[in-house]
Scaffold this motif. Structure first.
Motif, PDB file in Angstrom:
ATOM      1  N   SER A  24       0.847  -1.196   0.000  1.00 57.09           N
ATOM      2  CA  SER A  24       0.000   0.000   0.000  1.00 57.09           C
ATOM      3  C   SER A  24       0.881   1.244   0.000  1.00 57.09           C
ATOM      4  O   SER A  24       1.965   1.233   0.586  1.00 57.09           O
ATOM      5  N   LEU A  26       0.002   3.942   1.597  1.00 57.48           N
ATOM      6  CA  LEU A  26      -0.335   4.718   2.790  1.00 57.48           C
ATOM      7  C   LEU A  26       0.870   4.919   3.711  1.00 57.48           C
ATOM      8  O   LEU A  26       1.543   3.961   4.079  1.00 57.48           O
ATOM      9  N   TRP A 100      -6.129  -3.592   6.282  1.00 57.94           N
ATOM     10  CA  TRP A 100      -5.727  -2.292   6.816  1.00 57.94           C
ATOM     11  C   TRP A 100      -6.485  -1.169   6.110  1.00 57.94           C
ATOM     12  O   TRP A 100      -6.951  -0.233   6.757  1.00 57.94           O
ATOM     13  N   GLU A 101      -6.585  -1.261   4.797  1.00 60.11           N
ATOM     14  CA  GLU A 101      -7.248  -0.209   4.024  1.00 60.11           C
ATOM     15  C   GLU A 101      -8.756  -0.240   4.209  1.00 60.11           C
ATOM     16  O   GLU A 101      -9.410   0.797   4.185  1.00 60.11           O
ATOM     17  N   THR A 102      -9.323  -1.415   4.393  1.00 59.13           N
ATOM     18  CA  THR A 102     -10.772  -1.539   4.554  1.00 59.13           C
ATOM     19  C   THR A 102     -11.234  -1.066   5.919  1.00 59.13           C
ATOM     20  O   THR A 102     -12.191  -0.310   6.034  1.00 59.13           O
TER      21      THR A 102
END
Length: 147
Positions: A24, A26, A100-102
């Motif tokens: 990711s 992020l 993590w993103e969800t």
């Protein structure tokens, strides 16, 4: 650097694992990676998403993977660390950032730490798996309603 090369360089190690990279862009996940890799190098406690590797003889000596519905990777790493040093390879393994993103970095981190704390307090792995899955489902449902 391969698993085999790492264990060959560290013949007294009971096992090894790779550094963690989360797939990711992020920035917050770079922080998670940094702390995970620090914990792994200093405390010698990698988790399953770091591709734990070990010799077959050591695997048998610790009783193989425990017959658990959840946290089996964590438990085998605990057993291994009691037998000796777990080395961290100088290469990365990439894990998915989907959860993590969800769910969000903070929520995911807090859920993971709560599960580990409950496990150390004696909550059975089967109960933790149910709690974890229902928490994930609830979080996804709430997130879906808010979009």
């Amino acid at each position: 650097v391969t698993a085999h090369e790492t264990l060959r360089k560290h013949p007294n190690a009971v096992a090894g694992a790779f550094l963690l990279h989360i797939d990711s862009p992020l920035r917050s996940l770079r922080i998670v990676e940094w702390f995970t890799n620090l914990r792994s190098r200093v405390l010698h406690t990698p988790y399953g998403d770091q591709a734990l590797f070990l010799r077959a003889s050591v695997f048998r000596a610790v009783g193989g993977y425990p017959d658990m519905p959840f946290l089996d990777d964590y438990e085998i790493a605990r057993r291994l660390s009691k037998k000796g040093r777990i080395v961290i390879a100088d290469d990365y393994v990439t894990t998915s950032a989907r959860r993590w993103e969800t769910l969000g970095v903070v929520r995911t981190t807090l859920m993971n730490q709560a599960v580990l704390a409950a496990y150390h307090c004696g909550v059975p792995a089967a109960r933790l798996r149910c709690w974890y899955r229902s928490s994930l489902a609830k979080a996804l449902a709430v997130k879906g309603r808010s979009q």
